[in-house]
Design a protein around this motif. Structure first.
Motif, PDB file in Angstrom:
ATOM      1  N   PRO A  51       0.807  -1.311  -0.065  1.00 41.33           N
ATOM      2  CA  PRO A  51      -0.016   0.044  -0.093  1.00 41.33           C
ATOM      3  C   PRO A  51       0.970   1.199   0.207  1.00 41.33           C
ATOM      4  CG  PRO A  51       0.000  -1.021   2.028  1.00 41.33           C
ATOM      5  CD  PRO A  51       0.752  -2.068   1.223  1.00 41.33           C
ATOM      6  N   THR A  52       2.028   1.036   0.287  1.00 42.15           N
ATOM      7  CA  THR A  52       3.138   2.210   0.302  1.00 42.15           C
ATOM      8  C   THR A  52       3.502   2.762  -1.139  1.00 42.15           C
ATOM      9  OG1 THR A  52       5.106   1.200   0.394  1.00 42.15           O
ATOM     10  CG2 THR A  52       4.109   1.516   2.370  1.00 42.15           C
ATOM     11  N   GLY A  53       3.258   1.894  -2.165  1.00 42.21           N
ATOM     12  CA  GLY A  53       3.536   2.292  -3.392  1.00 42.21           C
ATOM     13  C   GLY A  53       5.255   2.286  -3.858  1.00 42.21           C
ATOM     14  N   LEU A  54       5.932   1.955  -2.539  1.00 46.39           N
ATOM     15  CA  LEU A  54       7.377   1.841  -2.670  1.00 46.39           C
ATOM     16  C   LEU A  54       8.041   0.799  -3.893  1.00 46.39           C
ATOM     17  CD1 LEU A  54       8.707   2.270   0.850  1.00 46.39           C
ATOM     18  CD2 LEU A  54       8.981   4.113  -1.165  1.00 46.39           C
ATOM     19  N   THR A  55       7.285  -0.157  -4.072  1.00 45.00           N
ATOM     20  CA  THR A  55       7.545  -1.277  -4.999  1.00 45.00           C
ATOM     21  C   THR A  55       7.438  -0.641  -6.421  1.00 45.00           C
ATOM     22  OG1 THR A  55       6.679  -3.134  -3.512  1.00 45.00           O
ATOM     23  CG2 THR A  55       6.930  -3.366  -5.919  1.00 45.00           C
ATOM     24  N   LEU A  56       6.387   0.135  -6.586  1.00 44.78           N
ATOM     25  CA  LEU A  56       6.293   0.913  -7.848  1.00 44.78           C
ATOM     26  C   LEU A  56       7.325   1.679  -8.126  1.00 44.78           C
ATOM     27  CD1 LEU A  56       4.505   1.032 -10.328  1.00 44.78           C
ATOM     28  CD2 LEU A  56       3.156   2.861  -9.096  1.00 44.78           C
ATOM     29  N   ALA A 126      24.838   7.346 -11.678  1.00 48.94           N
ATOM     30  CA  ALA A 126      24.043   6.245 -12.003  1.00 48.94           C
ATOM     31  C   ALA A 126      24.142   5.231 -11.028  1.00 48.94           C
ATOM     32  CB  ALA A 126      24.664   5.614 -13.432  1.00 48.94           C
ATOM     33  N   TRP A 127      25.510   5.256 -10.291  1.00 49.65           N
ATOM     34  CA  TRP A 127      25.777   4.159  -9.086  1.00 49.65           C
ATOM     35  C   TRP A 127      25.046   4.975  -7.720  1.00 49.65           C
ATOM     36  CZ3 TRP A 127      27.352  -0.150  -9.022  1.00 49.65           C
ATOM     37  CH2 TRP A 127      28.447  -1.077  -9.917  1.00 49.65           C
ATOM     38  N   TRP A 128      24.769   6.091  -7.802  1.00 45.63           N
ATOM     39  CA  TRP A 128      24.141   6.639  -6.771  1.00 45.63           C
ATOM     40  C   TRP A 128      22.426   6.363  -6.881  1.00 45.63           C
ATOM     41  CZ3 TRP A 128      20.034  10.240  -6.575  1.00 45.63           C
ATOM     42  CH2 TRP A 128      19.527  10.791  -5.195  1.00 45.63           C
ATOM     43  N   VAL A 129      22.122   6.202  -8.180  1.00 45.86           N
ATOM     44  CA  VAL A 129      20.568   5.993  -8.254  1.00 45.86           C
ATOM     45  C   VAL A 129      20.663   4.315  -7.845  1.00 45.86           C
ATOM     46  CG1 VAL A 129      18.792   5.497 -10.142  1.00 45.86           C
ATOM     47  CG2 VAL A 129      20.053   7.506  -9.963  1.00 45.86           C
ATOM     48  N   ASN A 130      21.574   3.562  -8.237  1.00 49.13           N
ATOM     49  CA  ASN A 130      21.531   2.487  -7.899  1.00 49.13           C
ATOM     50  C   ASN A 130      21.608   1.980  -6.331  1.00 49.13           C
ATOM     51  OD1 ASN A 130      21.801  -0.491  -8.837  1.00 49.13           O
ATOM     52  ND2 ASN A 130      23.760  -0.708  -8.163  1.00 49.13           N
ATOM     53  N   GLY A 131      22.326   2.763  -5.733  1.00 46.48           N
ATOM     54  CA  GLY A 131      22.094   2.690  -4.240  1.00 46.48           C
ATOM     55  C   GLY A 131      20.786   3.024  -3.652  1.00 46.48           C
ATOM     56  N   ILE A 132      19.839   3.970  -4.441  1.00 46.61           N
ATOM     57  CA  ILE A 132      18.725   4.521  -4.118  1.00 46.61           C
ATOM     58  C   ILE A 132      17.774   3.448  -4.082  1.00 46.61           C
ATOM     59  CG2 ILE A 132      16.492   5.808  -4.779  1.00 46.61           C
ATOM     60  CD1 ILE A 132      18.515   7.490  -3.320  1.00 46.61           C
ATOM     61  N   GLN A 133      17.772   2.398  -4.743  1.00 44.92           N
ATOM     62  CA  GLN A 133      16.903   1.348  -5.080  1.00 44.92           C
ATOM     63  C   GLN A 133      17.076   0.649  -3.776  1.00 44.92           C
ATOM     64  OE1 GLN A 133      16.327  -0.306  -9.435  1.00 44.92           O
ATOM     65  NE2 GLN A 133      18.407  -0.274  -8.906  1.00 44.92           N
ATOM     66  N   LEU A 134      18.206   0.295  -3.131  1.00 44.85           N
ATOM     67  CA  LEU A 134      18.416  -0.677  -2.095  1.00 44.85           C
ATOM     68  C   LEU A 134      17.971   0.250  -0.848  1.00 44.85           C
ATOM     69  CD1 LEU A 134      19.580  -3.224  -1.242  1.00 44.85           C
ATOM     70  CD2 LEU A 134      21.805  -2.247  -0.828  1.00 44.85           C
ATOM     71  N   LEU A 136      15.511   2.410  -0.880  1.00 46.75           N
ATOM     72  CA  LEU A 136      14.006   2.440  -0.856  1.00 46.75           C
ATOM     73  C   LEU A 136      13.478   0.816  -0.232  1.00 46.75           C
ATOM     74  CD1 LEU A 136      13.261   4.114  -4.193  1.00 46.75           C
ATOM     75  CD2 LEU A 136      12.700   4.980  -1.942  1.00 46.75           C
ATOM     76  N   GLY A 137      14.250  -0.119  -0.702  1.00 49.68           N
ATOM     77  CA  GLY A 137      13.765  -1.443  -0.117  1.00 49.68           C
ATOM     78  C   GLY A 137      14.021  -1.478   1.196  1.00 49.68           C
ATOM     79  N   LEU A 138      15.132  -0.996   1.876  1.00 46.04           N
ATOM     80  CA  LEU A 138      15.161  -0.953   3.321  1.00 46.04           C
ATOM     81  C   LEU A 138      14.009  -0.147   4.171  1.00 46.04           C
ATOM     82  CD1 LEU A 138      19.105  -0.958   3.456  1.00 46.04           C
ATOM     83  CD2 LEU A 138      17.422  -2.889   3.757  1.00 46.04           C
ATOM     84  N   LEU A 139      13.940   0.994   3.177  1.00 47.52           N
ATOM     85  CA  LEU A 139      12.725   1.894   3.779  1.00 47.52           C
ATOM     86  C   LEU A 139      11.397   1.184   3.771  1.00 47.52           C
ATOM     87  CD1 LEU A 139      11.947   4.744   4.745  1.00 47.52           C
ATOM     88  CD2 LEU A 139      11.443   5.355   2.294  1.00 47.52           C
ATOM     89  N   GLY A 140      11.106   0.435   2.723  1.00 49.64           N
ATOM     90  CA  GLY A 140       9.978  -0.333   3.087  1.00 49.64           C
ATOM     91  C   GLY A 140      10.099  -1.251   4.057  1.00 49.64           C
ATOM     92  N   LYS A 141      11.168  -1.889   4.154  1.00 53.29           N
ATOM     93  CA  LYS A 141      11.255  -2.789   5.332  1.00 53.29           C
ATOM     94  C   LYS A 141      10.965  -2.353   6.681  1.00 53.29           C
ATOM     95  CE  LYS A 141      14.429  -6.126   7.127  1.00 53.29           C
ATOM     96  NZ  LYS A 141      16.015  -6.851   6.936  1.00 53.29           N
ATOM     97  N   VAL A 142      11.420  -1.113   6.673  1.00 52.85           N
ATOM     98  CA  VAL A 142      11.258  -0.460   8.051  1.00 52.85           C
ATOM     99  C   VAL A 142       9.604   0.147   8.387  1.00 52.85           C
ATOM    100  CG1 VAL A 142      11.587   1.853   9.355  1.00 52.85           C
ATOM    101  CG2 VAL A 142      13.633   0.713   8.351  1.00 52.85           C
ATOM    102  N   ILE A 143       8.958   0.463   7.420  1.00 53.28           N
ATOM    103  CA  ILE A 143       7.770   0.919   7.252  1.00 53.28           C
ATOM    104  C   ILE A 143       6.876  -0.144   7.524  1.00 53.28           C
ATOM    105  CG2 ILE A 143       5.856   1.594   5.986  1.00 53.28           C
ATOM    106  CD1 ILE A 143       7.570   3.575   4.473  1.00 53.28           C
ATOM    107  N   VAL A 183      12.315  -6.560  -3.810  1.00 53.86           N
ATOM    108  CA  VAL A 183      12.270  -5.622  -5.174  1.00 53.86           C
ATOM    109  C   VAL A 183      13.703  -4.912  -5.271  1.00 53.86           C
ATOM    110  CG1 VAL A 183      10.995  -4.184  -6.598  1.00 53.86           C
ATOM    111  CG2 VAL A 183       9.904  -5.946  -5.696  1.00 53.86           C
ATOM    112  N   GLY A 184      13.910  -4.236  -4.230  1.00 59.79           N
ATOM    113  CA  GLY A 184      15.082  -3.488  -4.205  1.00 59.79           C
ATOM    114  C   GLY A 184      16.318  -4.161  -4.262  1.00 59.79           C
ATOM    115  N   LEU A 185      16.388  -5.279  -3.672  1.00 59.29           N
ATOM    116  CA  LEU A 185      17.650  -6.089  -3.863  1.00 59.29           C
ATOM    117  C   LEU A 185      17.959  -6.600  -5.576  1.00 59.29           C
ATOM    118  CD1 LEU A 185      17.781  -8.272  -0.625  1.00 59.29           C
ATOM    119  CD2 LEU A 185      19.208  -6.379  -1.174  1.00 59.29           C
TER     120      LEU A 185
END
Length: 220
Positions: A51-56, A126-134, A136-143, A183-185
């Motif tokens: 429901p958070t939309g982080l996956t999308l 681009a590498w910074w964006v790659n880290g953002i995915q991870l 965001l996945g950890l943020l979803g884990k915390v949420i 998904v982030g991983l």
């Protein structure tokens, strides 16, 4: 054959790696996997359980970054082709080898910095964006675990009649935590694979440009 001539011949005769074709092949594999997962209902499960939309958000970030990698791979391969066939250069288009030769006549350090900025500069973002995915996945884990903790904290007493609703709430929080992390991983791994290949190709391109420029300078 003297050393400068040998260096120039080695650089010019080395086959050009099909970086653009490799990226297209990877995209074909990803497109097939996307279609297969959609057919099995995995995408509906992933998006519906978050429901958070982080996956999308992670999927969109990965898609945009992958398209950028395709554009970058095409540009790197074009620059490698211009090294061996400078007559293919069009007016107004970037020519890293030509810029390096021109700067080398004035200052070798400046020329090297300019070449590295052309070949590797955009990869840092681009590498910074790659880290953002991870992240965001950890943020979803915390949420997700926060949702789980809040649900448990609201329990005043255990009522068997409400066990189904309670189980649904607990499962929703756990699903957000696990799915967004997964998904982030996966996005981090796949994008990291593309960026590593771009970096390796760029390293070889820089070496070839410097080798041929120095060989021509030595021949002069």
């Amino acid at each position: 054959m003297n050393a400068p001539t040998l260096a120039r011949s080695t650089s010019y005769n080395r086959p050009i790696e099909p970086l653009w074709l490799e990226w297209l092949t990877l995209c074909g594999g990803l497109a097939f996997c996307t279609w297969l997962l959609g057919l099995k209902g995995v995408w509906a499960l992933l998006l519906g359980a978050d429901p958070t939309g982080l996956t999308l958000v992670i999927i969109v970030v990965f898609l945009c970054a992958t398209l950028w990698c395709g554009q970058r791979s095409r540009e790197l391969q074009r620059q490698r082709l211009l090294l061996t066939q400078p007559q293919q250069a069009r007016v107004g288009e970037a020519n890293w080898a030509g810029d390096y030769r021109a700067a080398l006549a004035h200052d070798a350090d400046t020329a090297a910095d300019l070449l590295l900025e052309h070949s590797h500069g955009p990869h840092g973002t681009a590498w910074w964006v790659n880290g953002i995915q991870l992240k965001l996945g950890l943020l979803g884990k915390v949420i997700g675990f926060s949702m789980l903790a809040l649900t448990i904290g609201k329990m005043q007493s255990f009522d068997p009649a409400q066990s189904q609703d309670l189980l649904r709430s607990l499962t929703a929080g756990l699903g957000v935590a696990l799915l967004t992390t997964m998904v982030g991983l996966v996005g981090n791994i796949l994008l990291g694979l593309q960026l590593t290949r771009l970096d390796r190709f760029a390293d070889a391109l820089v070496a070839d440009i410097q080798r041929t420029a120095l060989a021509e300078h030595g021949a002069d």
